[in-house]
Design a protein around this motif. Structure first.
Motif, PDB file in Angstrom:
ATOM      1  N   LEU A  61      -5.821  15.536  -5.126  1.00  0.00           N
ATOM      2  CA  LEU A  61      -4.919  15.554  -3.986  1.00  0.00           C
ATOM      3  C   LEU A  61      -4.219  14.210  -3.886  1.00  0.00           C
ATOM      4  O   LEU A  61      -4.859  13.158  -3.954  1.00  0.00           O
ATOM      5  CB  LEU A  61      -5.710  15.808  -2.694  1.00  0.00           C
ATOM      6  N   ILE A  62      -2.897  14.256  -3.743  1.00  0.00           N
ATOM      7  CA  ILE A  62      -2.093  13.065  -3.453  1.00  0.00           C
ATOM      8  C   ILE A  62      -1.709  13.194  -1.992  1.00  0.00           C
ATOM      9  O   ILE A  62      -0.936  14.074  -1.620  1.00  0.00           O
ATOM     10  CB  ILE A  62      -0.818  13.006  -4.329  1.00  0.00           C
ATOM     11  N   LEU A  63      -2.286  12.342  -1.153  1.00  0.00           N
ATOM     12  CA  LEU A  63      -2.038  12.369   0.280  1.00  0.00           C
ATOM     13  C   LEU A  63      -1.269  11.107   0.627  1.00  0.00           C
ATOM     14  O   LEU A  63      -1.809  10.011   0.543  1.00  0.00           O
ATOM     15  CB  LEU A  63      -3.375  12.407   1.023  1.00  0.00           C
ATOM     16  N   TYR A  64       0.004  11.278   0.971  1.00  0.00           N
ATOM     17  CA  TYR A  64       0.796  10.075   1.252  1.00  0.00           C
ATOM     18  C   TYR A  64       1.254  10.030   2.701  1.00  0.00           C
ATOM     19  O   TYR A  64       1.723  11.007   3.249  1.00  0.00           O
ATOM     20  CB  TYR A  64       1.950   9.921   0.261  1.00  0.00           C
ATOM     21  N   GLN A  96       1.339   4.427   2.852  1.00  0.00           N
ATOM     22  CA  GLN A  96       0.169   4.291   1.988  1.00  0.00           C
ATOM     23  C   GLN A  96      -0.168   5.641   1.378  1.00  0.00           C
ATOM     24  O   GLN A  96      -0.088   6.664   2.052  1.00  0.00           O
ATOM     25  CB  GLN A  96      -1.011   3.762   2.808  1.00  0.00           C
ATOM     26  N   THR A  97      -0.575   5.617   0.111  1.00  0.00           N
ATOM     27  CA  THR A  97      -0.892   6.840  -0.615  1.00  0.00           C
ATOM     28  C   THR A  97      -2.338   6.803  -1.081  1.00  0.00           C
ATOM     29  O   THR A  97      -2.818   5.775  -1.565  1.00  0.00           O
ATOM     30  CB  THR A  97       0.051   7.002  -1.830  1.00  0.00           C
ATOM     31  N   TYR A  98      -2.999   7.943  -0.941  1.00  0.00           N
ATOM     32  CA  TYR A  98      -4.385   8.116  -1.365  1.00  0.00           C
ATOM     33  C   TYR A  98      -4.422   9.139  -2.489  1.00  0.00           C
ATOM     34  O   TYR A  98      -3.819  10.207  -2.376  1.00  0.00           O
ATOM     35  CB  TYR A  98      -5.246   8.631  -0.217  1.00  0.00           C
ATOM     36  N   VAL A  99      -5.147   8.808  -3.558  1.00  0.00           N
ATOM     37  CA  VAL A  99      -5.442   9.787  -4.599  1.00  0.00           C
ATOM     38  C   VAL A  99      -6.898  10.184  -4.394  1.00  0.00           C
ATOM     39  O   VAL A  99      -7.783   9.325  -4.337  1.00  0.00           O
ATOM     40  CB  VAL A  99      -5.231   9.217  -6.018  1.00  0.00           C
ATOM     41  N   VAL A 100      -7.121  11.489  -4.259  1.00  0.00           N
ATOM     42  CA  VAL A 100      -8.452  12.032  -4.015  1.00  0.00           C
ATOM     43  C   VAL A 100      -8.804  12.919  -5.201  1.00  0.00           C
ATOM     44  O   VAL A 100      -8.013  13.782  -5.584  1.00  0.00           O
ATOM     45  CB  VAL A 100      -8.473  12.842  -2.692  1.00  0.00           C
ATOM     46  N   TYR A 119      -2.955   3.150  -2.501  1.00  0.00           N
ATOM     47  CA  TYR A 119      -1.792   2.376  -2.920  1.00  0.00           C
ATOM     48  C   TYR A 119      -0.887   2.136  -1.723  1.00  0.00           C
ATOM     49  O   TYR A 119      -0.483   3.081  -1.043  1.00  0.00           O
ATOM     50  CB  TYR A 119      -1.034   3.105  -4.026  1.00  0.00           C
ATOM     51  N   ASN A 120      -0.580   0.868  -1.469  1.00  0.00           N
ATOM     52  CA  ASN A 120       0.261   0.507  -0.342  1.00  0.00           C
ATOM     53  C   ASN A 120       1.459  -0.286  -0.852  1.00  0.00           C
ATOM     54  O   ASN A 120       1.293  -1.320  -1.493  1.00  0.00           O
ATOM     55  CB  ASN A 120      -0.529  -0.343   0.662  1.00  0.00           C
ATOM     56  N   GLU A 123       2.479   5.070  -9.788  1.00  0.00           N
ATOM     57  CA  GLU A 123       1.116   4.542  -9.590  1.00  0.00           C
ATOM     58  C   GLU A 123       0.102   5.677  -9.481  1.00  0.00           C
ATOM     59  O   GLU A 123      -0.985   5.603 -10.037  1.00  0.00           O
ATOM     60  CB  GLU A 123       1.062   3.648  -8.349  1.00  0.00           C
ATOM     61  N   THR A 124       0.450   6.732  -8.752  1.00  0.00           N
ATOM     62  CA  THR A 124      -0.487   7.837  -8.604  1.00  0.00           C
ATOM     63  C   THR A 124      -0.573   8.662  -9.877  1.00  0.00           C
ATOM     64  O   THR A 124      -1.662   9.126 -10.239  1.00  0.00           O
ATOM     65  CB  THR A 124      -0.109   8.716  -7.406  1.00  0.00           C
ATOM     66  N   LEU A 125       0.542   8.832 -10.574  1.00  0.00           N
ATOM     67  CA  LEU A 125       0.496   9.585 -11.834  1.00  0.00           C
ATOM     68  C   LEU A 125      -0.377   8.865 -12.874  1.00  0.00           C
ATOM     69  O   LEU A 125      -1.105   9.520 -13.623  1.00  0.00           O
ATOM     70  CB  LEU A 125       1.913   9.809 -12.389  1.00  0.00           C
ATOM     71  N   LYS A 126      -0.328   7.527 -12.887  1.00  0.00           N
ATOM     72  CA  LYS A 126      -1.170   6.760 -13.816  1.00  0.00           C
ATOM     73  C   LYS A 126      -2.642   7.078 -13.601  1.00  0.00           C
ATOM     74  O   LYS A 126      -3.386   7.266 -14.552  1.00  0.00           O
ATOM     75  CB  LYS A 126      -0.963   5.256 -13.602  1.00  0.00           C
ATOM     76  N   VAL A 127      -3.058   7.124 -12.356  1.00  0.00           N
ATOM     77  CA  VAL A 127      -4.454   7.403 -12.035  1.00  0.00           C
ATOM     78  C   VAL A 127      -4.828   8.826 -12.452  1.00  0.00           C
ATOM     79  O   VAL A 127      -5.894   9.044 -13.026  1.00  0.00           O
ATOM     80  CB  VAL A 127      -4.727   7.185 -10.533  1.00  0.00           C
TER      81      VAL A 127
END
Length: 154
Positions: free
Chosen positions: A37-40, A121-125, A135-136, A147-151
Motif C-alpha cells: 500500500l502506498i498511502l500518501y 508525507q508518503t508511507y509504503v506499507v 518519505y517526506n 522513492e516509493t517505486l524504488k522500495v
C-alpha cells in the motif's frame, strides 16, 4: 479508530483506521492487507503542488499495479471535494477524507511553515501491514513516486 502516539515509524504496523472515500463510503485500510500500500498524505486538492503529486501518482499508476501495489491519497478535504478532484484529473485511485486532520496528526505527519501548511508525507506499507518507508518532501511532490517505486522494486 485507534492510532498510536506520538507518530508512526518504519517497522510499525499500520493502525486499523477507517475514513470516507470520494464517494462517501467508509473504507478500512485493513482491506488492502495482503498487497503493498502506498498511502500518501497531501495538503489540499487543487493546489499546484498537490495536483502535481496526484497526477504523478496517476501517471505511474500502471507501474504500481504491475508491482501489486495500491495507491491511496489522504487529505483534509471533504469527500465531495475529492470526488471533483479525482474526476477533473482522472485519478484512478482512492482518495480518503481526513476532515479535521486527526489521522494526519496521529501519524505524525509534520506541518511546515510553523504549522500553517499541512505536511506532505508518503508511507509504503508491505503485504503484512508493516510500514517500510516514510518519505517526506513538501516542496518536490513529484519525488514521492520514484522513492516509493524504488522500495517496491527492491
Amino acid at each position: 479508530m485507534s492510532i498510536p502516539s506520538p507518530e508512526l515509524a518504519v517497522g510499525d504496523p499500520l493502525p486499523p483506521l477507517s475514513l470516507k472515500d470520494q464517494d462517501g463510503r467508509e473504507i478500512k485500510l485493513s482491506k488492502f492487507r495482503g498487497r503493498p500500500l502506498i498511502l500518501y498524505f497531501y495538503p489540499a486538492n487543487e493546489t499546484p503542488g498537490c495536483t502535481k503529486q496526484a497526477c504523478s501518482f496517476r501517471d505511474s499508476y500502471e507501474d504500481y499495479r504491475k508491482l501489486g501495489a495500491t495507491v491511496v491519497g489522504v487529505s483534509g478535504d471533504s469527500p465531495e471535494s475529492h470526488k471533483a478532484f479525482k474526476a477533473k484529473y482522472n485519478l484512478p485511485y482512492t482518495l480518503l477524507s481526513d476532515e479535521g486532520n486527526k489521522v494526519r496528526k496521529a501519524f505524525g505527519v509534520p506541518a511546515d511553515f510553523f504549522g500553517a501548511l499541512a505536511g506532505r508525507q508518503t508511507y509504503v506499507v508491505n503485504r503484512q501491514g508493516i510500514i517500510t518507508l516514510i518519505y517526506n518532501n513538501q516542496f518536490q511532490p513529484e519525488k514521492h513516486v520514484p522513492e516509493t517505486l524504488k522500495v517496491l522494486q527492491a
